[in-house]
Enzyme design. Structure first.
Site, PDB file in Angstrom:
ATOM      1  N   ASN A   8      20.488  21.490  28.683  1.00 57.41           N
ATOM      2  CA  ASN A   8      21.894  21.356  28.314  1.00 57.41           C
ATOM      3  C   ASN A   8      21.948  21.253  26.793  1.00 57.41           C
ATOM      4  O   ASN A   8      21.608  20.217  26.228  1.00 57.41           O
ATOM      5  CB  ASN A   8      22.480  20.095  28.983  1.00 57.41           C
ATOM      6  CG  ASN A   8      23.908  19.832  28.566  1.00 57.41           C
ATOM      7  OD1 ASN A   8      24.533  20.671  27.909  1.00 57.41           O
ATOM      8  ND2 ASN A   8      24.436  18.673  28.943  1.00 57.41           N
ATOM      9  N   LYS A  10      24.498  21.208  24.971  1.00 54.41           N
ATOM     10  CA  LYS A  10      25.711  20.482  24.538  1.00 54.41           C
ATOM     11  C   LYS A  10      26.397  21.256  23.399  1.00 54.41           C
ATOM     12  O   LYS A  10      26.331  22.481  23.383  1.00 54.41           O
ATOM     13  CB  LYS A  10      25.356  19.046  24.136  1.00 54.41           C
ATOM     14  CG  LYS A  10      24.602  18.326  25.259  1.00 54.41           C
ATOM     15  CD  LYS A  10      24.488  16.835  25.069  1.00 54.41           C
ATOM     16  CE  LYS A  10      23.721  16.244  26.244  1.00 54.41           C
ATOM     17  NZ  LYS A  10      23.647  14.783  26.208  1.00 54.41           N
ATOM     18  N   HIS A  90      29.580  16.224  33.853  1.00 55.62           N
ATOM     19  CA  HIS A  90      28.713  15.503  32.919  1.00 55.62           C
ATOM     20  C   HIS A  90      29.446  14.265  32.410  1.00 55.62           C
ATOM     21  O   HIS A  90      30.669  14.297  32.206  1.00 55.62           O
ATOM     22  CB  HIS A  90      28.323  16.424  31.747  1.00 55.62           C
ATOM     23  CG  HIS A  90      27.191  15.875  30.942  1.00 55.62           C
ATOM     24  ND1 HIS A  90      27.369  14.861  30.030  1.00 55.62           N
ATOM     25  CD2 HIS A  90      25.869  16.161  30.944  1.00 55.62           C
ATOM     26  CE1 HIS A  90      26.203  14.569  29.489  1.00 55.62           C
ATOM     27  NE2 HIS A  90      25.262  15.334  30.025  1.00 55.62           N
ATOM     28  N   GLU A  92      29.666  13.082  29.594  1.00 54.04           N
ATOM     29  CA  GLU A  92      30.373  13.304  28.329  1.00 54.04           C
ATOM     30  C   GLU A  92      31.732  13.964  28.566  1.00 54.04           C
ATOM     31  O   GLU A  92      32.620  13.873  27.721  1.00 54.04           O
ATOM     32  CB  GLU A  92      29.484  14.124  27.375  1.00 54.04           C
ATOM     33  CG  GLU A  92      28.349  13.259  26.838  1.00 54.04           C
ATOM     34  CD  GLU A  92      27.109  14.003  26.403  1.00 54.04           C
ATOM     35  OE1 GLU A  92      27.138  15.245  26.316  1.00 54.04           O
ATOM     36  OE2 GLU A  92      26.075  13.340  26.166  1.00 54.04           O
ATOM     37  N   GLU A 155      21.955  11.077  35.978  1.00 54.83           N
ATOM     38  CA  GLU A 155      21.875  10.800  34.540  1.00 54.83           C
ATOM     39  C   GLU A 155      22.527   9.448  34.263  1.00 54.83           C
ATOM     40  O   GLU A 155      23.757   9.376  34.094  1.00 54.83           O
ATOM     41  CB  GLU A 155      22.630  11.876  33.751  1.00 54.83           C
ATOM     42  CG  GLU A 155      22.035  13.257  33.858  1.00 54.83           C
ATOM     43  CD  GLU A 155      22.374  14.109  32.633  1.00 54.83           C
ATOM     44  OE1 GLU A 155      21.431  14.586  31.989  1.00 54.83           O
ATOM     45  OE2 GLU A 155      23.553  14.265  32.309  1.00 54.83           O
ATOM     46  N   GLY A 161      20.674  10.059  25.453  1.00 53.48           N
ATOM     47  CA  GLY A 161      20.631  10.073  23.989  1.00 53.48           C
ATOM     48  C   GLY A 161      20.341   8.724  23.353  1.00 53.48           C
ATOM     49  O   GLY A 161      20.587   8.535  22.159  1.00 53.48           O
ATOM     50  N   SER A 197      17.211  11.009  27.833  1.00 52.89           N
ATOM     51  CA  SER A 197      16.149  10.602  26.893  1.00 52.89           C
ATOM     52  C   SER A 197      14.747  11.086  27.255  1.00 52.89           C
ATOM     53  O   SER A 197      13.758  10.415  26.948  1.00 52.89           O
ATOM     54  CB  SER A 197      16.146   9.071  26.733  1.00 52.89           C
ATOM     55  OG  SER A 197      17.293   8.672  26.033  1.00 52.89           O
TER      56      SER A 197
HETATM   57  P1  13P Z   1      19.340  13.591  26.269  1.00 49.80           P
HETATM   58  O1  13P Z   1      18.135  14.261  26.870  1.00 49.80           O
HETATM   59  O2  13P Z   1      19.630  14.061  24.873  1.00 49.80           O
HETATM   60  O3  13P Z   1      19.309  12.113  26.433  1.00 49.80           O
HETATM   61  O4  13P Z   1      20.616  14.125  27.118  1.00 49.80           O
HETATM   62  C1  13P Z   1      20.545  14.166  28.489  1.00 49.80           C
HETATM   63  C2  13P Z   1      21.745  14.884  28.980  1.00 49.80           C
HETATM   64  O5  13P Z   1      22.858  14.418  28.824  1.00 49.80           O
HETATM   65  C3  13P Z   1      21.548  16.164  29.639  1.00 49.80           C
HETATM   66  O6  13P Z   1      22.705  16.597  30.277  1.00 49.80           O
END
Ligand code: 13P
Length: 236
Positions: A8, A10, A90, A92, A155, A161, A197
């Site tokens: 992803n 993002k 997601h 986010e 997740e 992150g 992470s």
């Molecule tokens: P990170 O691997 O940057 O923590 O993000 C995970 C994520 O949100 C994947 O969709």
């Protein structure tokens, strides 16, 4: 079953960075791993993938069956770019106000159009009860055909992150709960991913848990590290 690794990206990257990534990905040799790359919509056309182990995905889809939706992206548009997978729900996007009901609409729009949704679920805080995640799972796949094999990405929001990882035992408990929920709801099975992470130093430990693959964020942009993870999983 081959392990599934989803990138992803993002709201990151550039034409230049993706050109480098695609070049390396097209040369990548794996035996038993499926890779899905999910760039921002505007870069989908850059992703001319020439590797049978790699498929294209994206990070969202409309929940509306209506062309009067400024700023939205339809399944028909995604199919024109050979998109096969869609990340849905997601955290986010949930933070921006996306609700379980819209996520369920998106999942159904994907399935009705031959796209495979990757449904993201996860608790907000480490102290939260894991059962809240089961509600997200149930709502997301409500009224979908029982013969599908849902892809669920666990997740934990607190692990995204942040550099914080759940213990393998916690992922296993969640995995068991989600798999039991899926069968209780009448589905045969699910594909369960973990995300949050992950990097090239910790992926091996996480892969010891009962999961079928990973959903990677930040590390996906560091292509050499990403490839190291893919190869490490493929070799096992
Ligand atoms: P990170 O691997 O940057 O923590 O993000 C995970 C994520 O949100 C994947 O969709």
């Amino acid at each position: 079953m081959p392990k599934l690794i989803v990138a992803n990206y993002k709201m990151n990257g550039s034409k230049k960075l993706y050109a480098t990534i695609i070049k390396k990905i097209n040369k990548l040799k794996v035996m038993d791993t499926k890779i899905v790359l999910c760039p921002p919509f505007v870069y989908l056309d850059e992703f001319r993938l020439k590797n049978r182990f790699v498929s294209l995905g994206c990070q969202d889809i409309t929940n509306e069956d209506n062309s009067k939706s400024t700023g939205q992206i339809s399944p028909k548009m995604l199919l024109e770019f050979q998109v096969e997978y869609v990340i849905v729900g997601h955290s986010e996007r949930r933070k921006l106000g996306e609700k379980d009901e819209q996520i369920n609409e998106k999942v159904k729009i994907c399935l009705n159009n031959g796209l495979q949704p990757i449904i993201c679920v996860g608790e907000e805080k480490k102290s939260d009860k894991l059962d809240s995640v089961l509600f997200q799972v149930e709502q997301a796949i409500k009224n979908t055909p029982k013969n599908i094999i849902p892809i669920i990405a666990y997740e934990p929001v607190w692990a995204i992150g942040t550099g914080k990882l759940p213990e393998v035992s916690r992922i296993n408990r969640m995995s068991k709960k989600i798999r039991t929920k899926i069968t209780d709801l009448g589905y045969q099975n699910c594909i369960l991913l973990y995300g949050g992470s992950i990097n090239s130093n910790n992926f091996k430990e996480i892969m010891l848990s009962q999961i079928d693959g990973l959903l990677l964020g930040g590390v996906s942009l560091r292509i050499d590290e990403f490839i190291k993870i893919v190869k490490g999983i493929d070799d096992d």
